[in-house]
Design a protein around this motif. Sequence first.
Motif, PDB file in Angstrom:
ATOM      1  N   THR A  39       1.779  -1.420  -1.652  1.00 24.52           N
ATOM      2  CA  THR A  39       1.835  -3.399  -1.452  1.00 24.52           C
ATOM      3  C   THR A  39       0.924  -3.609  -2.831  1.00 24.52           C
ATOM      4  OG1 THR A  39       2.239  -3.459   0.991  1.00 24.52           O
ATOM      5  CG2 THR A  39       1.202  -5.195  -0.538  1.00 24.52           C
ATOM      6  N   LEU A  67       8.998  -9.111   0.610  1.00 25.51           N
ATOM      7  CA  LEU A  67       9.406  -8.402   0.223  1.00 25.51           C
ATOM      8  C   LEU A  67       8.781  -7.561  -0.154  1.00 25.51           C
ATOM      9  CD1 LEU A  67      12.637  -7.637  -0.515  1.00 25.51           C
ATOM     10  CD2 LEU A  67      12.138  -9.006  -3.016  1.00 25.51           C
ATOM     11  N   ASP A  68       7.925  -7.360  -0.689  1.00 25.64           N
ATOM     12  CA  ASP A  68       6.831  -6.358  -1.525  1.00 25.64           C
ATOM     13  C   ASP A  68       6.563  -5.337  -0.537  1.00 25.64           C
ATOM     14  OD1 ASP A  68       7.829  -7.554  -4.117  1.00 25.64           O
ATOM     15  OD2 ASP A  68       5.210  -7.787  -4.218  1.00 25.64           O
ATOM     16  N   GLU A  70       7.517  -5.061   2.794  1.00 25.72           N
ATOM     17  CA  GLU A  70       8.740  -4.317   3.227  1.00 25.72           C
ATOM     18  C   GLU A  70       9.178  -2.932   2.543  1.00 25.72           C
ATOM     19  OE1 GLU A  70       9.758  -5.107   6.461  1.00 25.72           O
ATOM     20  OE2 GLU A  70      11.165  -3.694   6.217  1.00 25.72           O
ATOM     21  N   LEU A  71       9.163  -3.090   1.168  1.00 26.07           N
ATOM     22  CA  LEU A  71       9.187  -2.200   0.652  1.00 26.07           C
ATOM     23  C   LEU A  71       8.648  -1.217   0.254  1.00 26.07           C
ATOM     24  CD1 LEU A  71      10.084  -4.385  -2.910  1.00 26.07           C
ATOM     25  CD2 LEU A  71      12.115  -2.906  -1.380  1.00 26.07           C
ATOM     26  N   SER A  74       8.403   0.415   3.953  1.00 27.08           N
ATOM     27  CA  SER A  74      10.029   1.103   3.948  1.00 27.08           C
ATOM     28  C   SER A  74       9.952   2.342   3.283  1.00 27.08           C
ATOM     29  CB  SER A  74      11.576   0.865   4.125  1.00 27.08           C
ATOM     30  OG  SER A  74      11.292  -0.135   3.077  1.00 27.08           O
ATOM     31  N   SER A  75       9.389   1.913   2.297  1.00 26.70           N
ATOM     32  CA  SER A  75       9.230   3.570   1.278  1.00 26.70           C
ATOM     33  C   SER A  75       8.094   4.462   2.068  1.00 26.70           C
ATOM     34  CB  SER A  75       9.031   2.779  -0.001  1.00 26.70           C
ATOM     35  OG  SER A  75       8.357   2.074  -0.237  1.00 26.70           O
ATOM     36  N   THR A  79       8.676   8.126  -0.962  1.00 30.09           N
ATOM     37  CA  THR A  79       8.283   7.882  -2.343  1.00 30.09           C
ATOM     38  C   THR A  79       7.929   9.219  -2.777  1.00 30.09           C
ATOM     39  OG1 THR A  79       6.071   7.205  -2.158  1.00 30.09           O
ATOM     40  CG2 THR A  79       7.492   5.342  -1.922  1.00 30.09           C
TER      41      THR A  79
END
Length: 98
Positions: A39, A67-68, A70-71, A74-75, A79
Amino acid sequence: MDVKLHPLSPLSLAGSRPEPQGREDLRQAAQGFESLFVTELLKAGRAGLPGDDLLGSAGVDTARDMLDMELARSSAGRTGFGIADAIERQFAPFVKGS
Protein backbone atom coordinates in the motif's frame (compact mmCIF):
# COMPACT_ATOMS: atom_id res chain seq x y z
CA MET A 1 -14.01 12.97 43.32
CA ASP A 2 -11.25 10.57 44.15
CA VAL A 3 -9.52 8.88 41.20
CA LYS A 4 -7.02 6.14 41.78
CA LEU A 5 -4.50 5.39 39.07
CA HIS A 6 -2.81 2.04 38.97
CA PRO A 7 0.62 1.75 37.40
CA LEU A 8 0.86 -0.35 34.27
CA SER A 9 3.06 -3.36 34.23
CA PRO A 10 3.69 -6.00 31.59
CA LEU A 11 1.48 -8.37 33.58
CA SER A 12 -1.44 -5.93 33.58
CA LEU A 13 -1.28 -5.75 29.77
CA ALA A 14 -1.02 -9.51 29.30
CA GLY A 15 -4.76 -10.02 28.91
CA SER A 16 -5.32 -7.05 26.61
CA ARG A 17 -4.02 -8.67 23.44
CA PRO A 18 -4.82 -12.10 22.15
CA GLU A 19 -1.85 -14.41 22.05
CA PRO A 20 -0.91 -15.72 18.62
CA GLN A 21 -2.34 -19.20 18.35
CA GLY A 22 -0.15 -20.70 15.70
CA ARG A 23 1.19 -20.63 12.20
CA GLU A 24 -2.10 -19.44 10.71
CA ASP A 25 -2.08 -16.27 12.83
CA LEU A 26 1.59 -15.69 12.05
CA ARG A 27 0.96 -16.09 8.31
CA GLN A 28 -2.00 -13.71 8.49
CA ALA A 29 0.06 -11.10 10.36
CA ALA A 30 2.95 -11.47 7.89
CA GLN A 31 0.61 -11.00 4.94
CA GLY A 32 -0.91 -7.99 6.67
CA PHE A 33 2.52 -6.43 6.98
CA GLU A 34 3.28 -7.16 3.32
CA SER A 35 -0.08 -5.63 2.39
CA LEU A 36 0.82 -2.48 4.34
CA PHE A 37 4.18 -2.34 2.56
CA VAL A 38 2.59 -2.67 -0.89
CA THR A 39 0.00 0.00 0.00
CA GLU A 40 2.75 2.44 0.93
CA LEU A 41 4.66 1.51 -2.23
CA LEU A 42 1.63 2.27 -4.41
CA LYS A 43 0.97 5.51 -2.52
CA ALA A 44 4.55 6.66 -3.01
CA GLY A 45 4.40 5.74 -6.68
CA ARG A 46 1.22 7.78 -7.20
CA ALA A 47 2.73 10.75 -5.33
CA GLY A 48 5.48 10.87 -7.93
CA LEU A 49 3.07 11.34 -10.82
CA PRO A 50 3.02 14.83 -12.32
CA GLY A 51 0.05 17.11 -11.52
CA ASP A 52 -3.58 16.36 -10.78
CA ASP A 53 -5.87 14.79 -13.29
CA LEU A 54 -8.76 16.82 -14.71
CA LEU A 55 -11.39 14.96 -12.72
CA GLY A 56 -9.43 14.98 -9.47
CA SER A 57 -11.28 15.51 -6.22
CA ALA A 58 -11.23 14.26 -2.66
CA GLY A 59 -13.69 11.54 -3.67
CA VAL A 60 -11.45 10.33 -6.49
CA ASP A 61 -8.47 10.33 -4.14
CA THR A 62 -10.38 8.33 -1.54
CA ALA A 63 -11.56 5.82 -4.13
CA ARG A 64 -7.99 5.48 -5.46
CA ASP A 65 -6.65 4.91 -1.95
CA MET A 66 -9.29 2.24 -1.36
CA LEU A 67 -8.40 0.57 -4.67
CA ASP A 68 -4.71 0.59 -3.73
CA MET A 69 -5.47 -0.95 -0.34
CA GLU A 70 -7.59 -3.68 -1.93
CA LEU A 71 -4.92 -4.39 -4.55
CA ALA A 72 -2.31 -4.64 -1.81
CA ARG A 73 -4.51 -6.86 0.36
CA SER A 74 -5.37 -9.25 -2.46
CA SER A 75 -1.78 -9.48 -3.67
CA ALA A 76 -0.13 -9.93 -0.27
CA GLY A 77 1.68 -13.23 -0.16
CA ARG A 78 1.35 -13.70 -3.92
CA THR A 79 3.48 -10.87 -5.27
CA GLY A 80 6.81 -12.60 -4.98
CA PHE A 81 8.26 -9.86 -2.81
CA GLY A 82 8.93 -12.49 -0.18
CA ILE A 83 8.26 -10.12 2.70
CA ALA A 84 5.53 -12.29 4.23
CA ASP A 85 7.69 -15.39 3.81
CA ALA A 86 10.68 -13.70 5.46
CA ILE A 87 8.60 -12.47 8.40
CA GLU A 88 7.07 -15.91 8.85
CA ARG A 89 10.51 -17.56 8.82
CA GLN A 90 11.87 -15.00 11.28
CA PHE A 91 9.10 -15.34 13.87
CA ALA A 92 8.12 -18.99 13.46
CA PRO A 93 10.38 -20.18 16.32
CA PHE A 94 8.49 -17.89 18.73
CA VAL A 95 5.01 -19.17 17.85
CA LYS A 96 3.37 -21.84 19.93
CA GLY A 97 2.73 -25.09 18.12
CA SER A 98 5.37 -24.60 15.46
